[in-house]
Design a protein around this motif. Sequence first.
Motif, short mmCIF file in Angstrom:
data_model
loop_
_atom_site.label_atom_id
_atom_site.label_comp_id
_atom_site.label_asym_id
_atom_site.label_seq_id
_atom_site.Cartn_x
_atom_site.Cartn_y
_atom_site.Cartn_z
N MET A 1 -5.10 -18.78 -30.69
CA MET A 1 -5.04 -18.12 -32.00
C MET A 1 -6.34 -17.39 -32.31
O MET A 1 -6.35 -16.27 -32.79
CB MET A 1 -4.73 -19.16 -33.07
CG MET A 1 -4.72 -18.58 -34.50
SD MET A 1 -3.41 -17.36 -34.78
CE MET A 1 -2.05 -18.46 -35.13
N ARG A 2 -7.50 -18.06 -32.00
CA ARG A 2 -8.78 -17.44 -32.28
C ARG A 2 -8.96 -16.17 -31.46
O ARG A 2 -9.48 -15.18 -31.94
CB ARG A 2 -9.92 -18.42 -31.99
CG ARG A 2 -10.02 -19.55 -33.01
CD ARG A 2 -11.19 -20.45 -32.71
NE ARG A 2 -11.33 -21.50 -33.71
CZ ARG A 2 -12.25 -22.46 -33.66
NH1 ARG A 2 -13.11 -22.49 -32.66
NH2 ARG A 2 -12.30 -23.37 -34.61
N ASN A 3 -8.54 -16.22 -30.18
CA ASN A 3 -8.65 -15.04 -29.33
C ASN A 3 -7.80 -13.89 -29.87
O ASN A 3 -8.20 -12.73 -29.83
CB ASN A 3 -8.23 -15.37 -27.90
CG ASN A 3 -9.25 -16.26 -27.20
OD1 ASN A 3 -10.40 -16.31 -27.60
ND2 ASN A 3 -8.82 -16.96 -26.17
N THR A 4 -6.60 -14.24 -30.38
CA THR A 4 -5.72 -13.22 -30.94
C THR A 4 -6.34 -12.59 -32.18
O THR A 4 -6.32 -11.37 -32.36
CB THR A 4 -4.35 -13.84 -31.30
OG1 THR A 4 -3.78 -14.40 -30.13
CG2 THR A 4 -3.41 -12.77 -31.83
N ASN A 5 -6.91 -13.44 -33.07
CA ASN A 5 -7.54 -12.92 -34.29
C ASN A 5 -8.74 -12.04 -33.95
O ASN A 5 -8.97 -11.01 -34.59
CB ASN A 5 -7.99 -14.08 -35.18
CG ASN A 5 -6.83 -14.81 -35.81
OD1 ASN A 5 -5.74 -14.26 -35.95
ND2 ASN A 5 -7.04 -16.06 -36.19
N LEU A 6 -9.50 -12.46 -32.95
CA LEU A 6 -10.66 -11.67 -32.53
C LEU A 6 -10.21 -10.32 -31.98
O LEU A 6 -10.81 -9.28 -32.30
CB LEU A 6 -11.46 -12.43 -31.48
CG LEU A 6 -12.70 -11.71 -30.92
CD1 LEU A 6 -13.69 -11.43 -32.04
CD2 LEU A 6 -13.34 -12.54 -29.82
N ALA B 1 -7.51 -8.74 -32.73
CA ALA B 1 -7.02 -7.95 -33.86
C ALA B 1 -8.18 -7.27 -34.58
O ALA B 1 -8.12 -6.09 -34.92
CB ALA B 1 -6.23 -8.83 -34.83
N MET B 2 -9.26 -8.03 -34.82
CA MET B 2 -10.43 -7.48 -35.52
C MET B 2 -11.11 -6.40 -34.69
O MET B 2 -11.55 -5.37 -35.23
CB MET B 2 -11.40 -8.60 -35.85
CG MET B 2 -10.87 -9.59 -36.87
SD MET B 2 -12.03 -10.94 -37.21
CE MET B 2 -13.38 -10.04 -37.98
N ILE B 3 -11.20 -6.63 -33.37
CA ILE B 3 -11.84 -5.64 -32.50
C ILE B 3 -11.03 -4.34 -32.49
O ILE B 3 -11.58 -3.24 -32.62
CB ILE B 3 -12.01 -6.20 -31.07
CG1 ILE B 3 -13.05 -7.31 -31.06
CG2 ILE B 3 -12.41 -5.09 -30.11
CD1 ILE B 3 -13.15 -8.06 -29.74
N GLU B 4 -9.72 -4.48 -32.31
CA GLU B 4 -8.85 -3.29 -32.32
C GLU B 4 -8.94 -2.57 -33.65
O GLU B 4 -8.97 -1.33 -33.71
CB GLU B 4 -7.39 -3.69 -32.05
CG GLU B 4 -7.06 -3.87 -30.59
CD GLU B 4 -5.57 -3.95 -30.34
OE1 GLU B 4 -4.79 -3.39 -31.14
OE2 GLU B 4 -5.18 -4.58 -29.34
N SER B 5 -8.98 -3.34 -34.74
CA SER B 5 -9.05 -2.74 -36.07
C SER B 5 -10.31 -1.91 -36.23
O SER B 5 -10.28 -0.79 -36.73
CB SER B 5 -9.00 -3.86 -37.12
OG SER B 5 -9.00 -3.32 -38.42
N PHE C 1 0.01 -6.18 -41.98
CA PHE C 1 -0.66 -5.69 -43.19
C PHE C 1 -2.15 -6.04 -43.23
O PHE C 1 -2.99 -5.18 -43.47
CB PHE C 1 0.05 -6.25 -44.43
CG PHE C 1 -0.72 -6.06 -45.70
CD1 PHE C 1 -0.83 -4.80 -46.27
CD2 PHE C 1 -1.34 -7.13 -46.32
CE1 PHE C 1 -1.54 -4.61 -47.44
CE2 PHE C 1 -2.05 -6.95 -47.49
CZ PHE C 1 -2.16 -5.69 -48.06
N LYS C 2 -2.50 -7.31 -43.03
CA LYS C 2 -3.88 -7.74 -43.23
C LYS C 2 -4.85 -7.01 -42.31
O LYS C 2 -5.91 -6.55 -42.74
CB LYS C 2 -4.00 -9.25 -43.01
CG LYS C 2 -3.34 -10.09 -44.09
CD LYS C 2 -3.54 -11.57 -43.82
CE LYS C 2 -2.86 -12.42 -44.89
NZ LYS C 2 -3.02 -13.87 -44.61
N THR C 3 -4.50 -6.90 -41.04
CA THR C 3 -5.38 -6.24 -40.08
C THR C 3 -5.48 -4.75 -40.36
O THR C 3 -6.55 -4.15 -40.25
CB THR C 3 -4.88 -6.47 -38.64
OG1 THR C 3 -4.70 -7.86 -38.43
CG2 THR C 3 -5.88 -5.95 -37.62
N ALA C 4 -4.35 -4.13 -40.74
CA ALA C 4 -4.36 -2.71 -41.08
C ALA C 4 -5.15 -2.46 -42.36
O ALA C 4 -5.85 -1.44 -42.48
CB ALA C 4 -2.93 -2.20 -41.22
N PHE C 5 -5.03 -3.36 -43.32
CA PHE C 5 -5.81 -3.26 -44.56
C PHE C 5 -7.30 -3.28 -44.24
O PHE C 5 -8.08 -2.47 -44.76
CB PHE C 5 -5.44 -4.43 -45.48
CG PHE C 5 -6.00 -4.31 -46.88
CD1 PHE C 5 -5.27 -3.67 -47.87
CD2 PHE C 5 -7.23 -4.86 -47.19
CE1 PHE C 5 -5.78 -3.56 -49.16
CE2 PHE C 5 -7.74 -4.75 -48.48
CZ PHE C 5 -7.02 -4.11 -49.47
#
Length: 200
Positions: A1-6, A8-12, A53-57
Motif C-alpha cells: 500500500m505504501r509503495n502504491t501511495n508513493l 501515486a504521489m510521484i506520478e502526481s 480524486f485525491k491524487t488528481a486534486f
Amino acid sequence: MRNTNLQAMIESAILAAFALIIDILPLSIKLPTGGSVSFAMIPIFIIAYRWGFKTAFLGGLIWGLLQIVVGDAYILTPVQAFIEYFVAFAFVGFAGLFYQPIQQSMANNPGKKTMVYIIVATFIGSFARYFFHFIAGVIFFGKYAPPGQSAFLYSLIVNGSTMLASFALCTVLLLLLFTTSPRLFQSVGAYNMNSKNKSA
C-alpha cells in the motif's frame, strides 16, 4: 500500500510539472472573447483516471503552486491568487470522481462506454476549474468589461468560452490517447493484476 501511495504521489508531481511545461510553452490558442485555449489539463486528467480524486486534486494543487513559483501566474491580490491558482487548479481533480466507472468499464470491455465516462469526467473537471475562474473574474476582473456590460456577463463570456474550448480540445486529445494507448488510463493496481494473470 505504501509503495502504491508513493507511486501515486510521484506520478502526481511529475504530471503536474508536465502540465506546467505545456502551459509555459507557446501552444495556447487565443480566443476573440479574451481567453486562451490550452490542453495543459490533460496530465491532471490522466492522474484522475489512473488514481482518482485525491491524487488528481493534489496534482492540480501542485500545478497551481508551480505556476506561482515560476512566475507564470497573473496575480492581483492574495485572495485572487488563492482562488485561481490553488482552488481552481486543484478542482480539475474532480474528474477523478469518475475513477471507478472508468476503471470498471476498462476492465470489462474498454470501448465506447469508457469514452463516454472520459468525456463526462473531462467536462466535470473543466467546469469545476473554470467555475472558480468565473468567480474570480466577476470579483477581480469586472473592471475590464466593455462599457455597459456587467462583470457577471463579462466573466461568463470569457471563462465560459475558454472552458468549453479547452474541454473540447482536451476531450479530443484524451480520446486519441485512449484509442492509441489505453494503458495510460488504467489504474496501476489493475495493470499489475492483468500482468500477473497473463504470466500465470
